[in-house]
Design an enzyme around this catalytic site. Structure first.
Site, PDB file in Angstrom:
ATOM      1  N   ASP A   1      54.609   0.099 -44.002  1.00  0.00           N
ATOM      2  CA  ASP A   1      55.432  -0.524 -45.048  1.00  0.00           C
ATOM      3  C   ASP A   1      54.513  -1.085 -46.139  1.00  0.00           C
ATOM      4  O   ASP A   1      53.468  -1.687 -45.853  1.00  0.00           O
ATOM      5  CB  ASP A   1      56.292  -1.647 -44.445  1.00  0.00           C
ATOM      6  CG  ASP A   1      57.424  -2.059 -45.370  1.00  0.00           C
ATOM      7  OD1 ASP A   1      58.592  -1.791 -45.035  1.00  0.00           O
ATOM      8  OD2 ASP A   1      57.141  -2.641 -46.438  1.00  0.00           O
ATOM      9  N   ILE A   2      54.893  -0.889 -47.392  1.00  0.00           N
ATOM     10  CA  ILE A   2      54.059  -1.318 -48.517  1.00  0.00           C
ATOM     11  C   ILE A   2      54.027  -2.845 -48.646  1.00  0.00           C
ATOM     12  O   ILE A   2      53.119  -3.395 -49.270  1.00  0.00           O
ATOM     13  CB  ILE A   2      54.589  -0.655 -49.819  1.00  0.00           C
ATOM     14  CG1 ILE A   2      53.486  -0.535 -50.862  1.00  0.00           C
ATOM     15  CG2 ILE A   2      55.803  -1.380 -50.374  1.00  0.00           C
ATOM     16  CD1 ILE A   2      53.857   0.376 -52.032  1.00  0.00           C
TER      17      ILE A   2
ATOM     18  N   ASN B   1      68.352  -2.012 -41.039  1.00  0.00           N
ATOM     19  CA  ASN B   1      69.230  -2.701 -41.985  1.00  0.00           C
ATOM     20  C   ASN B   1      70.233  -1.699 -42.545  1.00  0.00           C
ATOM     21  O   ASN B   1      69.843  -0.583 -42.919  1.00  0.00           O
ATOM     22  CB  ASN B   1      68.395  -3.301 -43.120  1.00  0.00           C
ATOM     23  CG  ASN B   1      67.431  -4.374 -42.635  1.00  0.00           C
ATOM     24  OD1 ASN B   1      67.753  -5.133 -41.732  1.00  0.00           O
ATOM     25  ND2 ASN B   1      66.240  -4.423 -43.225  1.00  0.00           N
TER      26      ASN B   1
ATOM     27  N   HIS C   1      66.132   4.296 -41.981  1.00  0.00           N
ATOM     28  CA  HIS C   1      64.789   4.028 -41.470  1.00  0.00           C
ATOM     29  C   HIS C   1      64.837   2.937 -40.414  1.00  0.00           C
ATOM     30  O   HIS C   1      65.662   2.024 -40.488  1.00  0.00           O
ATOM     31  CB  HIS C   1      63.822   3.625 -42.599  1.00  0.00           C
ATOM     32  CG  HIS C   1      64.350   2.555 -43.502  1.00  0.00           C
ATOM     33  ND1 HIS C   1      65.278   2.807 -44.491  1.00  0.00           N
ATOM     34  CD2 HIS C   1      64.089   1.216 -43.567  1.00  0.00           C
ATOM     35  CE1 HIS C   1      65.558   1.679 -45.128  1.00  0.00           C
ATOM     36  NE2 HIS C   1      64.864   0.699 -44.572  1.00  0.00           N
TER      37      HIS C   1
ATOM     38  N   GLY D   1      70.980  -6.007 -45.732  1.00  0.00           N
ATOM     39  CA  GLY D   1      69.660  -6.126 -46.347  1.00  0.00           C
ATOM     40  C   GLY D   1      68.978  -4.799 -46.623  1.00  0.00           C
ATOM     41  O   GLY D   1      67.771  -4.757 -46.863  1.00  0.00           O
ATOM     42  N   GLN D   2      69.752  -3.712 -46.613  1.00  0.00           N
ATOM     43  CA  GLN D   2      69.149  -2.388 -46.873  1.00  0.00           C
ATOM     44  C   GLN D   2      68.862  -2.236 -48.365  1.00  0.00           C
ATOM     45  O   GLN D   2      69.751  -2.441 -49.198  1.00  0.00           O
ATOM     46  CB  GLN D   2      70.093  -1.271 -46.408  1.00  0.00           C
ATOM     47  CG  GLN D   2      69.480   0.119 -46.556  1.00  0.00           C
ATOM     48  CD  GLN D   2      70.365   1.226 -45.986  1.00  0.00           C
ATOM     49  OE1 GLN D   2      71.518   0.982 -45.593  1.00  0.00           O
ATOM     50  NE2 GLN D   2      69.828   2.432 -45.935  1.00  0.00           N
TER      51      GLN D   2
ATOM     52  N   HIS E   1      62.588  -0.058 -38.901  1.00  0.00           N
ATOM     53  CA  HIS E   1      61.396  -0.893 -39.060  1.00  0.00           C
ATOM     54  C   HIS E   1      60.799  -1.134 -37.673  1.00  0.00           C
ATOM     55  O   HIS E   1      61.528  -1.470 -36.729  1.00  0.00           O
ATOM     56  CB  HIS E   1      61.754  -2.265 -39.634  1.00  0.00           C
ATOM     57  CG  HIS E   1      62.283  -2.256 -41.040  1.00  0.00           C
ATOM     58  ND1 HIS E   1      61.507  -2.598 -42.129  1.00  0.00           N
ATOM     59  CD2 HIS E   1      63.512  -1.961 -41.529  1.00  0.00           C
ATOM     60  CE1 HIS E   1      62.239  -2.526 -43.236  1.00  0.00           C
ATOM     61  NE2 HIS E   1      63.469  -2.143 -42.895  1.00  0.00           N
TER      62      HIS E   1
HETATM   63  P1  5GP Z   1      65.116  -1.990 -46.205  1.00  0.00           P
HETATM   64  O1  5GP Z   1      65.120  -3.246 -47.038  1.00  0.00           O
HETATM   65  O2  5GP Z   1      65.884  -0.873 -46.899  1.00  0.00           O
HETATM   66  O3  5GP Z   1      65.534  -2.187 -44.785  1.00  0.00           O
HETATM   67  O4  5GP Z   1      63.596  -1.542 -46.097  1.00  0.00           O
HETATM   68  C1  5GP Z   1      62.928  -0.851 -47.092  1.00  0.00           C
HETATM   69  C2  5GP Z   1      61.455  -1.075 -46.857  1.00  0.00           C
HETATM   70  O5  5GP Z   1      60.745  -0.123 -47.648  1.00  0.00           O
HETATM   71  C3  5GP Z   1      60.951  -2.457 -47.275  1.00  0.00           C
HETATM   72  O6  5GP Z   1      60.380  -3.115 -46.152  1.00  0.00           O
HETATM   73  C4  5GP Z   1      59.924  -2.147 -48.368  1.00  0.00           C
HETATM   74  O7  5GP Z   1      58.803  -3.009 -48.307  1.00  0.00           O
HETATM   75  C5  5GP Z   1      59.553  -0.713 -48.081  1.00  0.00           C
HETATM   76  N1  5GP Z   1      59.138   0.040 -49.251  1.00  0.00           N
HETATM   77  C6  5GP Z   1      59.752   0.046 -50.480  1.00  0.00           C
HETATM   78  N2  5GP Z   1      59.104   0.892 -51.318  1.00  0.00           N
HETATM   79  C7  5GP Z   1      58.074   1.426 -50.605  1.00  0.00           C
HETATM   80  C8  5GP Z   1      57.050   2.375 -50.935  1.00  0.00           C
HETATM   81  O8  5GP Z   1      56.960   2.906 -52.044  1.00  0.00           O
HETATM   82  N3  5GP Z   1      56.165   2.700 -49.946  1.00  0.00           N
HETATM   83  C9  5GP Z   1      56.222   2.130 -48.692  1.00  0.00           C
HETATM   84  N4  5GP Z   1      55.296   2.511 -47.810  1.00  0.00           N
HETATM   85  N5  5GP Z   1      57.182   1.236 -48.364  1.00  0.00           N
HETATM   86  C10 5GP Z   1      58.094   0.891 -49.290  1.00  0.00           C
END
Ligand code: 5GP
Ligand code: ZN
Length: 115
Positions: free
Chosen positions: A32-33, A88, A101, A94-95, A103
Protein backbone atom coordinates in the site's frame (compact mmCIF):
# COMPACT_ATOMS: atom_id res chain seq x y z
CA UNK A 1 -12.83 -7.22 -17.93
CA UNK A 2 -10.16 -4.57 -17.54
CA UNK A 3 -11.30 -1.04 -16.80
CA UNK A 4 -8.58 1.34 -17.96
CA UNK A 5 -10.02 4.14 -15.84
CA UNK A 6 -9.42 1.97 -12.78
CA UNK A 7 -6.27 2.56 -10.71
CA UNK A 8 -5.86 -1.05 -9.62
CA UNK A 9 -6.50 -2.35 -13.18
CA UNK A 10 -3.58 -0.12 -14.20
CA UNK A 11 -1.43 -1.58 -11.42
CA UNK A 12 -2.42 -5.11 -12.51
CA UNK A 13 -1.50 -4.19 -16.10
CA UNK A 14 1.80 -2.66 -14.95
CA UNK A 15 1.10 0.78 -16.41
CA UNK A 16 1.27 2.20 -12.87
CA UNK A 17 4.24 0.87 -10.88
CA UNK A 18 3.87 -0.88 -7.53
CA UNK A 19 6.06 -2.83 -5.11
CA UNK A 20 4.84 -6.35 -5.90
CA UNK A 21 4.76 -8.88 -3.09
CA UNK A 22 2.97 -11.76 -4.81
CA UNK A 23 1.40 -12.66 -8.12
CA UNK A 24 -0.42 -15.69 -9.43
CA UNK A 25 -2.96 -16.57 -12.10
CA UNK A 26 -5.85 -14.89 -10.28
CA UNK A 27 -4.48 -12.03 -8.19
CA UNK A 28 -1.55 -9.78 -7.39
CA UNK A 29 -0.43 -8.30 -4.08
CA UNK A 30 1.53 -5.09 -3.65
CA UNK A 31 2.53 -2.69 -0.89
CA UNK A 32 0.00 0.00 0.00
CA UNK A 33 1.33 3.45 -0.93
CA UNK A 34 0.09 4.88 2.40
CA UNK A 35 0.78 2.10 4.92
CA UNK A 36 -1.30 1.95 8.11
CA UNK A 37 0.95 -0.69 9.75
CA UNK A 38 4.56 -1.89 9.36
CA UNK A 39 3.22 -4.40 6.83
CA UNK A 40 0.34 -3.19 4.67
CA UNK A 41 -0.33 -5.11 1.48
CA UNK A 42 -3.27 -5.04 -0.92
CA UNK A 43 -4.40 -8.26 -2.56
CA UNK A 44 -6.42 -7.58 -5.72
CA UNK A 45 -8.01 -9.83 -8.32
CA UNK A 46 -6.60 -9.49 -11.84
CA UNK A 47 -10.18 -9.29 -13.08
CA UNK A 48 -12.07 -6.08 -12.36
CA UNK A 49 -14.77 -6.53 -9.72
CA UNK A 50 -15.83 -3.18 -8.25
CA UNK A 51 -16.53 -4.37 -4.69
CA UNK A 52 -17.98 -7.18 -2.59
CA UNK A 53 -21.39 -5.60 -3.27
CA UNK A 54 -20.85 -6.13 -7.01
CA UNK A 55 -19.64 -9.74 -6.84
CA UNK A 56 -21.92 -12.51 -7.98
CA UNK A 57 -22.02 -16.19 -7.09
CA UNK A 58 -19.49 -17.16 -9.76
CA UNK A 59 -16.92 -14.88 -8.09
CA UNK A 60 -17.03 -16.79 -4.77
CA UNK A 61 -13.98 -18.94 -5.48
CA UNK A 62 -12.00 -15.89 -6.58
CA UNK A 63 -12.90 -13.96 -3.43
CA UNK A 64 -11.91 -17.00 -1.37
CA UNK A 65 -8.63 -17.13 -3.26
CA UNK A 66 -7.84 -13.53 -2.28
CA UNK A 67 -7.97 -14.54 1.37
CA UNK A 68 -5.97 -17.71 0.72
CA UNK A 69 -3.31 -15.54 -0.97
CA UNK A 70 -3.42 -13.07 1.93
CA UNK A 71 -2.78 -15.85 4.46
CA UNK A 72 0.09 -17.27 2.38
CA UNK A 73 1.60 -13.79 2.02
CA UNK A 74 1.28 -13.18 5.79
CA UNK A 75 3.25 -16.36 6.40
CA UNK A 76 5.86 -15.39 3.81
CA UNK A 77 6.23 -11.94 5.41
CA UNK A 78 6.71 -13.46 8.87
CA UNK A 79 3.49 -12.27 10.50
CA UNK A 80 3.50 -15.24 12.87
CA UNK A 81 1.99 -13.22 15.75
CA UNK A 82 -1.09 -12.45 13.69
CA UNK A 83 -2.47 -9.94 11.28
CA UNK A 84 -5.72 -8.38 10.12
CA UNK A 85 -7.48 -8.62 6.77
CA UNK A 86 -10.00 -5.92 5.86
CA UNK A 87 -12.32 -5.42 2.91
CA UNK A 88 -13.89 -1.95 2.79
CA UNK A 89 -17.11 -1.80 0.81
CA UNK A 90 -18.85 1.35 -0.42
CA UNK A 91 -18.84 4.87 0.95
CA UNK A 92 -19.77 4.00 4.54
CA UNK A 93 -17.30 1.10 4.46
CA UNK A 94 -14.49 3.51 3.65
CA UNK A 95 -13.79 2.17 0.15
CA UNK A 96 -11.85 4.70 -1.93
CA UNK A 97 -10.71 2.54 -4.87
CA UNK A 98 -13.54 0.78 -6.71
CA UNK A 99 -11.66 -2.42 -7.52
CA UNK A 100 -12.13 -5.16 -4.93
CA UNK A 101 -9.12 -5.56 -2.64
CA UNK A 102 -8.18 -7.22 0.63
CA UNK A 103 -5.97 -5.20 2.97
CA UNK A 104 -3.38 -7.27 4.85
CA UNK A 105 -2.15 -5.39 7.92
CA UNK A 106 0.47 -6.65 10.36
CA UNK A 107 3.63 -5.99 12.29
CA UNK A 108 1.85 -4.31 15.21
CA UNK A 109 -1.04 -5.13 17.53
CA UNK A 110 -4.40 -4.17 16.03
CA UNK A 111 -7.21 -2.59 18.01
CA UNK A 112 -10.94 -3.21 18.22
CA UNK A 113 -13.40 -1.72 17.50
CA UNK A 114 -12.00 -0.30 14.24
CA UNK A 115 -12.59 3.35 13.40
P1 5GP B 1 -9.74 1.49 0.30
O1 5GP B 1 -9.81 2.83 0.99
O2 5GP B 1 -10.46 1.53 -1.04
O3 5GP B 1 -10.17 0.33 1.14
O4 5GP B 1 -8.20 1.21 0.03
C1 5GP B 1 -7.50 1.76 -1.03
C2 5GP B 1 -6.04 1.70 -0.66
O5 5GP B 1 -5.29 1.95 -1.84
C3 5GP B 1 -5.61 2.75 0.37
O6 5GP B 1 -5.07 2.10 1.51
C4 5GP B 1 -4.57 3.58 -0.39
O7 5GP B 1 -3.49 3.97 0.44
C5 5GP B 1 -4.13 2.64 -1.49
N1 5GP B 1 -3.67 3.31 -2.69
C6 5GP B 1 -4.29 4.37 -3.32
N2 5GP B 1 -3.60 4.70 -4.44
C7 5GP B 1 -2.54 3.85 -4.52
C8 5GP B 1 -1.47 3.70 -5.46
O8 5GP B 1 -1.36 4.41 -6.46
N3 5GP B 1 -0.57 2.70 -5.23
C9 5GP B 1 -0.66 1.88 -4.12
N4 5GP B 1 0.29 0.95 -3.99
N5 5GP B 1 -1.66 2.00 -3.22
C10 5GP B 1 -2.59 2.96 -3.41
ZN1 ZN C 1 -10.19 -2.41 -11.84
Amino acid sequence: MTDMDCLFCKIVAGTIPSRKLHEDEFCIAFADIHPQAPTHALIVPRRHIASLAEMDAKDSDLVGHLHFAAAALAEKLGLAKGYRTVVNTGADGGQTVDHLHVHLLGGRAMHWPPG
